[in-house]
Design a protein around this motif. Structure first.
Motif, mmCIF file in Angstrom:
data_model
loop_
_atom_site.group_PDB
_atom_site.id
_atom_site.type_symbol
_atom_site.label_atom_id
_atom_site.label_comp_id
_atom_site.label_asym_id
_atom_site.label_seq_id
_atom_site.Cartn_x
_atom_site.Cartn_y
_atom_site.Cartn_z
ATOM 1 N N ASN A 200 0.903 -1.080 0.003
ATOM 2 C CA ASN A 200 -0.090 -0.044 0.242
ATOM 3 C C ASN A 200 0.875 1.193 -0.021
ATOM 4 O OD1 ASN A 200 -2.427 -1.474 0.216
ATOM 5 N ND2 ASN A 200 -2.382 -1.419 2.461
ATOM 6 N N ASP A 201 0.435 2.601 -0.602
ATOM 7 C CA ASP A 201 1.131 3.766 -0.704
ATOM 8 C C ASP A 201 0.423 4.504 0.461
ATOM 9 O OD1 ASP A 201 2.364 2.567 -2.790
ATOM 10 O OD2 ASP A 201 1.808 4.255 -4.349
ATOM 11 N N TYR A 202 1.467 5.120 0.948
ATOM 12 C CA TYR A 202 1.037 6.298 1.906
ATOM 13 C C TYR A 202 1.820 7.465 1.728
ATOM 14 C CZ TYR A 202 -1.231 2.297 4.546
ATOM 15 O OH TYR A 202 -2.026 0.997 4.685
ATOM 16 N N ARG A 203 1.354 8.564 2.502
ATOM 17 C CA ARG A 203 2.026 9.914 2.696
ATOM 18 C C ARG A 203 2.541 10.286 3.669
ATOM 19 N NH1 ARG A 203 1.682 7.930 -1.787
ATOM 20 N NH2 ARG A 203 1.281 8.918 -3.859
ATOM 21 N N VAL A 204 3.678 11.095 3.890
ATOM 22 C CA VAL A 204 4.298 11.811 5.227
ATOM 23 C C VAL A 204 4.421 12.988 4.552
ATOM 24 C CG1 VAL A 204 4.677 9.804 6.469
ATOM 25 C CG2 VAL A 204 6.285 10.981 4.944
ATOM 26 N N ASN A 205 4.888 14.045 5.341
ATOM 27 C CA ASN A 205 5.181 15.436 4.905
ATOM 28 C C ASN A 205 3.882 15.952 4.072
ATOM 29 O OD1 ASN A 205 6.674 17.849 4.721
ATOM 30 N ND2 ASN A 205 7.408 17.305 2.556
ATOM 31 N N HIS A 206 2.727 15.887 4.903
ATOM 32 C CA HIS A 206 1.547 16.134 4.053
ATOM 33 C C HIS A 206 1.420 17.591 3.602
ATOM 34 C CE1 HIS A 206 0.027 12.233 5.693
ATOM 35 N NE2 HIS A 206 0.292 12.868 6.900
ATOM 36 N N SER A 207 1.988 18.615 4.261
ATOM 37 C CA SER A 207 1.868 19.937 3.803
ATOM 38 C C SER A 207 2.707 20.002 2.743
ATOM 39 C CB SER A 207 2.090 20.871 5.021
ATOM 40 O OG SER A 207 3.388 20.722 5.518
ATOM 41 N N GLY A 208 4.026 19.345 2.501
ATOM 42 C CA GLY A 208 4.872 19.564 1.521
ATOM 43 C C GLY A 208 5.619 20.736 1.974
ATOM 44 N N ASN A 209 5.878 21.001 3.427
ATOM 45 C CA ASN A 209 6.645 22.193 3.936
ATOM 46 C C ASN A 209 8.168 21.795 3.902
ATOM 47 O OD1 ASN A 209 6.299 20.216 5.857
ATOM 48 N ND2 ASN A 209 6.844 21.758 7.511
ATOM 49 N N ASN A 210 8.573 20.631 3.745
ATOM 50 C CA ASN A 210 9.824 19.949 3.738
ATOM 51 C C ASN A 210 10.074 19.339 2.539
ATOM 52 O OD1 ASN A 210 10.782 20.752 6.244
ATOM 53 N ND2 ASN A 210 9.586 18.978 7.270
ATOM 54 N N THR A 211 11.218 19.179 1.947
ATOM 55 C CA THR A 211 11.738 18.460 0.811
ATOM 56 C C THR A 211 11.763 16.976 1.079
ATOM 57 O OG1 THR A 211 14.229 18.514 1.303
ATOM 58 C CG2 THR A 211 13.172 20.343 0.369
ATOM 59 N N CYS A 212 11.513 16.315 -0.012
ATOM 60 C CA CYS A 212 11.468 14.676 -0.068
ATOM 61 C C CYS A 212 12.762 14.009 -0.006
ATOM 62 C CB CYS A 212 10.535 14.241 -1.097
ATOM 63 S SG CYS A 212 8.680 14.412 -0.718
ATOM 64 N N GLY A 213 13.523 14.364 0.996
ATOM 65 C CA GLY A 213 14.979 13.650 1.049
ATOM 66 C C GLY A 213 15.815 14.932 0.676
ATOM 67 N N ARG A 214 17.276 14.756 0.937
ATOM 68 C CA ARG A 214 18.049 15.693 0.456
ATOM 69 C C ARG A 214 17.929 16.099 -1.000
ATOM 70 N NH1 ARG A 214 21.951 13.034 2.280
ATOM 71 N NH2 ARG A 214 21.776 13.995 4.489
ATOM 72 N N GLY A 215 17.691 17.584 -1.088
ATOM 73 C CA GLY A 215 17.520 18.049 -2.405
ATOM 74 C C GLY A 215 16.635 17.711 -3.105
ATOM 75 N N GLY A 216 15.637 17.147 -2.635
ATOM 76 C CA GLY A 216 14.238 16.467 -3.389
ATOM 77 C C GLY A 216 13.161 17.638 -3.506
ATOM 78 N N PRO A 217 11.888 17.376 -4.004
ATOM 79 C CA PRO A 217 10.995 18.413 -4.272
ATOM 80 C C PRO A 217 10.282 18.762 -2.923
ATOM 81 C CG PRO A 217 10.343 16.351 -5.116
ATOM 82 C CD PRO A 217 11.823 16.194 -4.784
ATOM 83 N N ARG A 218 9.573 19.533 -2.836
ATOM 84 C CA ARG A 218 8.643 19.894 -1.625
ATOM 85 C C ARG A 218 7.173 19.419 -1.957
ATOM 86 N NH1 ARG A 218 10.480 23.235 2.339
ATOM 87 N NH2 ARG A 218 12.519 24.319 2.056
ATOM 88 N N ARG A 219 6.919 18.402 -1.641
ATOM 89 C CA ARG A 219 5.537 17.802 -1.577
ATOM 90 C C ARG A 219 5.531 16.439 -0.758
ATOM 91 N NH1 ARG A 219 7.062 12.713 -3.540
ATOM 92 N NH2 ARG A 219 8.834 12.857 -4.837
ATOM 93 N N PRO A 220 4.272 16.030 -0.652
ATOM 94 C CA PRO A 220 4.053 14.875 0.086
ATOM 95 C C PRO A 220 4.864 13.863 -0.300
ATOM 96 C CG PRO A 220 2.048 16.047 -0.314
ATOM 97 C CD PRO A 220 3.168 16.506 -0.983
ATOM 98 N N CYS A 221 5.531 12.965 0.650
ATOM 99 C CA CYS A 221 6.643 11.942 0.150
ATOM 100 C C CYS A 221 5.917 10.602 0.717
ATOM 101 C CB CYS A 221 7.824 12.153 1.356
ATOM 102 S SG CYS A 221 8.329 13.820 1.408
ATOM 103 N N VAL A 222 6.198 9.517 -0.222
ATOM 104 C CA VAL A 222 5.802 8.433 -0.404
ATOM 105 C C VAL A 222 6.493 7.367 0.476
ATOM 106 C CG1 VAL A 222 5.392 6.453 -2.119
ATOM 107 C CG2 VAL A 222 5.050 8.927 -2.677
#
Length: 318
Positions: free
Chosen positions: A276-298
């Protein structure tokens, strides 16, 4: 000994095409026929899984061997048509029973794997995987019917499984140890079809089919600060979910008579419910990993389950 170990590592890590001829081999033994269907000594029957010279093979994990065991059972099921028609031509006769029902108890071991796709929890390590598993008591009931079709002895069976099955880990963030994943099964239902063979004092069987389960998953992130030294849950980086999932089940077992119409059964099952796929960083206020985009992370979570159970079965005649 080194060559023997290398062979089995290769077999455990290989693909399903290696398993089908082994399944035919085992099915023909089950059916009481020569295990080698070609010229009795065909070297092509069993695959050559030896690695290329100087090849490096990683150590198989428990996950690899559980998957391979399930594939062998599936291969045996697929291999039975190779001997069914031949048996009919040989005048082979099967004896079969009727309806039955029973209750069981045993142990279940769940194996879950969380994949941090973006490297958010395990910061800067996209694709990091965390395995967590645990065992618990299970109980339930089964009901089914045995019959014959085209000379093949078949059984259909439905069952319900309940128990205390859950597992947890705090290794999502191995540096901070402030993120916990918890997964659990609420209930499981199965519907299977299988083949069986009666011997003098025992009946062997293999089965496969569909499994449905109520599964709970949660990830909890605790943030610590001077203002909150004991920590507080960060809802933006946490989730909690319950869902009904569909998967598959394979199994094998043996039955022996107790008294009159009563049978004692030992059975092993492997169940797989995919991921199953889930999301954290729901608001996208942080990057998805070092140098990643600002969005919910999988985050992806996989669930597998092994059951070992002892059952008392009551047969009700043809």
């Amino acid at each position: 000994m080194h060559g023997f170990n290398t062979y089995w590592k290769s077999l455990a890590l290989g693909n399903f095409s290696l398993m089908y001829p082994i399944g035919v081999f085992m099915a023909r033994l089950w059916c009481g026929r020569s295990p080698l269907p070609y010229n009795g000594h065909s070297p092509e029957f069993l695959p050559d899984v030896r690695p290329a010279a100087h090849a490096t093979i990683r150590e198989p994990t428990a996950f690899d061997f559980r998957r391979r065991g399930a594939q062998i059972v599936l291969a045996v099921l697929l291999g039975f048509p190779a001997c069914g028609a031949a048996q009919a031509g040989d005048g082979f006769a099967w004896a079969w029973g009727g309806a039955y029902a029973g209750a069981f108890a045993g142990s279940g071991r769940m194996d879950s794997r969380l994949t941090d796709v973006d490297g958010f929890s395990n910061w800067g390590n996209p694709g990091a995987q965390t395995d967590y598993e645990d065992a618990g008591f299970v109980a339930g009931a089964v009901a089914g019917k045995e019959f014959a079709a085209a000379g093949m002895p078949l059984r259909i069976e439905v069952g319900g499984i309940f128990g205390d099955l859950h597992a947890a880990t705090n290794q999502l963030d191995p540096g901070g140890l402030d993120e916990t994943a918890v997964s659990g099964f609420r209930w499981i239902a199965t519907a299977r079809i299988g083949l069986w063979k009666a011997f003098d004092r025992a009946t062997l069987f293999v089965t496969g089919g569909v499994a449905v389960a109520r599964i709970a998953d949660a990830v909890t992130d605790i943030d610590y600060s001077q203002a909150v030294p004991d920590g507080a849950v960060d809802p933006d980086d946490s989730f909690r979910n319950r869902s009904t999932e569909v998967g598959w089940v394979l199994g094998a077992g043996v039955e022996a008579p107790l008294a009159d119409a009563w049978m004692l059964r030992f059975e092993a099952l492997h169940l797989d419910f995919g991921e199953n796929d889930y999301r954290v960083n729901h608001s996208g206020n942080n990057t998805c990993g070092r140098g990643g985009p600002r969005r919910p992370c999988v985050h992806k979570i996989e669930h597998r389950l092994d059951l070992f159970r002892l059952a008392v079965i009551r047969r009700f005649g043809p």
